[in-house]
Design an enzyme around this catalytic site. Structure first.
Site, PDB file in Angstrom:
ATOM      1  N   ASP A  74       1.942  -1.229  11.846  1.00 48.23           N
ATOM      2  CA  ASP A  74       0.583  -1.652  11.470  1.00 48.23           C
ATOM      3  C   ASP A  74       0.282  -3.094  11.875  1.00 48.23           C
ATOM      4  OD1 ASP A  74       0.016   0.808  10.376  1.00 48.23           O
ATOM      5  OD2 ASP A  74       0.740   0.243   8.389  1.00 48.23           O
ATOM      6  N   ARG A 112      -6.315   1.771  18.144  1.00 48.01           N
ATOM      7  CA  ARG A 112      -6.057   0.326  18.052  1.00 48.01           C
ATOM      8  C   ARG A 112      -5.716  -0.304  19.394  1.00 48.01           C
ATOM      9  NH1 ARG A 112      -3.014   0.068  12.138  1.00 48.01           N
ATOM     10  NH2 ARG A 112      -4.972   0.137  10.979  1.00 48.01           N
ATOM     11  N   LYS A 151       0.834  -1.206   0.000  1.00 51.38           N
ATOM     12  CA  LYS A 151       0.000   0.000   0.000  1.00 51.38           C
ATOM     13  C   LYS A 151       0.869   1.256   0.000  1.00 51.38           C
ATOM     14  CE  LYS A 151      -3.029   0.476   3.507  1.00 51.38           C
ATOM     15  NZ  LYS A 151      -2.887   1.721   4.278  1.00 51.38           N
ATOM     16  N   ARG A 198      -7.551  -3.325   9.737  1.00 50.82           N
ATOM     17  CA  ARG A 198      -6.619  -4.275  10.368  1.00 50.82           C
ATOM     18  C   ARG A 198      -7.221  -4.906  11.630  1.00 50.82           C
ATOM     19  NH1 ARG A 198      -2.582  -3.679   6.824  1.00 50.82           N
ATOM     20  NH2 ARG A 198      -1.960  -1.580   6.280  1.00 50.82           N
TER      21      ARG A 198
HETATM   22  C1  S3P Z   1       2.618   4.663   6.255  1.00 49.02           C
HETATM   23  C2  S3P Z   1       3.172   5.022   7.457  1.00 49.02           C
HETATM   24  C3  S3P Z   1       2.630   4.592   8.764  1.00 49.02           C
HETATM   25  C4  S3P Z   1       1.667   3.428   8.627  1.00 49.02           C
HETATM   26  C5  S3P Z   1       0.708   3.632   7.490  1.00 49.02           C
HETATM   27  C6  S3P Z   1       1.463   3.760   6.180  1.00 49.02           C
HETATM   28  C7  S3P Z   1       3.215   5.178   5.011  1.00 49.02           C
HETATM   29  O1  S3P Z   1       1.927   5.677   9.355  1.00 49.02           O
HETATM   30  O2  S3P Z   1       0.955   3.240   9.826  1.00 49.02           O
HETATM   31  O3  S3P Z   1      -0.196   2.551   7.395  1.00 49.02           O
HETATM   32  O4  S3P Z   1       2.889   4.659   3.919  1.00 49.02           O
HETATM   33  O5  S3P Z   1       4.022   6.103   5.093  1.00 49.02           O
HETATM   34  P1  S3P Z   1       2.680   6.795  10.256  1.00 49.02           P
HETATM   35  O6  S3P Z   1       3.606   7.530   9.414  1.00 49.02           O
HETATM   36  O7  S3P Z   1       1.572   7.671  10.796  1.00 49.02           O
HETATM   37  O8  S3P Z   1       3.349   6.006  11.355  1.00 49.02           O
END
Ligand code: S3P
Length: 444
Positions: free
Chosen positions: A326, A357, A26, A401
């Site tokens: 995550d 969460r 993603k 999740r």
């Molecule tokens: C992500 C960073 C994370 C993660 C999110 C995806 C990204 O968030 O939890 O699902 O693609 O940069 P945070 O930067 O808020 O930790």
């Protein structure tokens, strides 16, 4: 229009068996579309995650001037307009459930002479955006309207003359880092981000791959310092998206806790800033063979052979959190099946994800007959040595999740386990049920 919640449940059946390939990552999918927007010419993406979160980013790229086309399953083409040449969107940009899409795109808009409204669903409207608006404000962007507390909808006015900054994010967050770097693309001069805790580096790697001049070096004990030269000539590129370790986490834990399982997960990305769950499961005694490590699309990938195993609870240090941020909901499910106590430290950020969460996991575990406690920012789960009752219904709070974690729990608990709403699974893993059924999982 809101659709009705769709409850779903799983129950124990035979072992999980077979080979599966989880969907595209993603984080990389969002970034590939956004860098495509910021290049002149055609960027081709293979293996794009076609989940709702990423599709919202694709629509936002089109609203800002890119020509975005789907050419086949996971195959997308983006003809961008280039740094400095974005169009002002005619309607609000709707990011659905996606914090990543919204925060990264705020970085892009913040350093362009355009104004855009950023909005999302009920979950995204609760999430903190001030952490992005602060550095963008230092660069010259202005918030014209917002919901109190830095929540969306937010009307953001970008600047045509962004000031390059040196910024240390107040929390470990790849989204904050990425927003600042993306804003730095249209700044004359060097933008620097100093992270006390290194977070996923997909933005940096992809910027380099598209031709930007960007340097990364270590900083203090666990951190890194990233410096980007502004106004690079980005060249369109071909991006191959590897399998998402955060989605692979579900079959990985399910095969570990369902007795006699033996599966292979193909092509999982092994970027060390994303493999904290793997390291933790191995410490807990999981039976995972890492096979055929290879390079694909600029990332290391591998196949994982996973067999059921008896787990023991361990103490997970806070420093590991960024590499598995995550994965805590599904790790907590693994902990419920382990023997002994499991302590996961330093999880304050889990309170501001798609849901709170920490709360959602503790409540769901209680519904499943497993005890846990939240002490400060730590989550402590009492392991039940393979014997989890199940039989309850976990509240998912619009969080994909949480939904997938408790469906995995139900595959190994004594009684079926239900979730109140499965719709959000489509944000990151639309084929979750089909893929798990292919392995032998029973849904009802
Ligand atoms: C992500 C960073 C994370 C993660 C999110 C995806 C990204 O968030 O939890 O699902 O693609 O940069 P945070 O930067 O808020 O930790």
């Amino acid at each position: 229009m809101e659709t009705l919640a769709a409850a779903l449940a799983t129950r124990a059946g035979g072992p999980l068996r077979g080979r599966v390939m989880p969907p595209g990552d993603k984080s990389i999918s969002h970034r590939a579309l956004i860098l495509g927007l910021l290049c002149v010419g055609e960027t081709k993406i293979v293996g794009l995650l076609e989940g709702d979160d990423v599709l919202h980013t694709a629509v936002a790229c089109a609203a800002l001037g890119a020509k975005v086309q789907r050419r086949g399953e996971g195959r997308w083409s983006v003809r961008g307009c280039g740094i400095g040449s974005l169009l002002a969107p005619r309607a609000p940009l709707d990011f659905g459930n996606s914090g990543t899409g919204m925060r990264l795109m705020m970085g892009v808009v913040g350093s362009h002479a355009i104004t855009a409204t950023f909005d999302g669903d009920a979950s995204l409207r609760k999430r903190p955006m001030q952490r992005i608006l602060d550095p963008l404000g230092s660069m010259g962007a202005e918030v014209l309207a917002q919901t109190p507390g830095g929540r969306c909808p937010i009307l953001l006015k970008g600047t045509s003359e962004p000031t390059p900054i040196v910024f240390s994010p107040p929390v470990a967050s790849a989204q904050i880092k990425s927003a600042v770097l993306l804003a730095g693309l249209n700044s004359p001069g060097r933008t620097t981000v100093i992270e006390a805790e290194a977070t996923r580096d997909h933005t940096e790697k992809m910027l380099k791959y598209f031709g930007a001049s960007i340097e990364t070096g270590p900083f203090a004990k666990h951190g890194q310092k990233i410096t980007l030269e502004g106004r690079p000539d980005l060249r369109p590129a071909r991006v191959i998206v590897p399998s998402d370790p955060s989605s692979a986490a579900f079959p990985l834990v399910a095969a570990t806790i369902v007795p006699r399982s033996d599966i292979v997960i193909e092509g999982m990305m092994m970027n060390p800033l994303r493999t904290g769950l793997l390291a933790t499961l191995l410490e807990m005694g999981a039976d995972i063979d890492i096979l055929d490590r290879r390079a694909e699309g600029g990332e290391e990938v591998a196949d994982l052979r996973v067999r059921a195993a008896a787990l023991k609870g361990v103490d997970v240090p806070a420093a590991r959190a960024p590499s598995m941020i995550d994965e805590y909901p599904i790790l907590a499910v693994a902990a419920a099946f382990a023997s002994g106590e499991m302590r996961m430290r330093g999880l304050a950020e889990l309170r501001v994800k798609e849901s709170d969460r920490l709360r959602a996991v503790a409540d769901g575990l209680r519904e499943a007959g497993a005890a846990s406690q939240i002490i400060g920012d730590d989550l402590i789960v009492e392991g039940r040595a393979g014997d989890v009752l199940g039989g309850g219904m976990a509240a998912t709070h619009l969080d994909h999740r949480i939904a997938m974690s408790f469906l995995c729990l139900g595959l190994a608990s004594r009684r079926p386990m239900a979730i109140d709403d499965s719709r959000m699974i489509a944000t990151s893993f639309p084929e979750f049920q089909a893929l798990m059924e292919q392995l032998g999982a029973r849904f009802q």
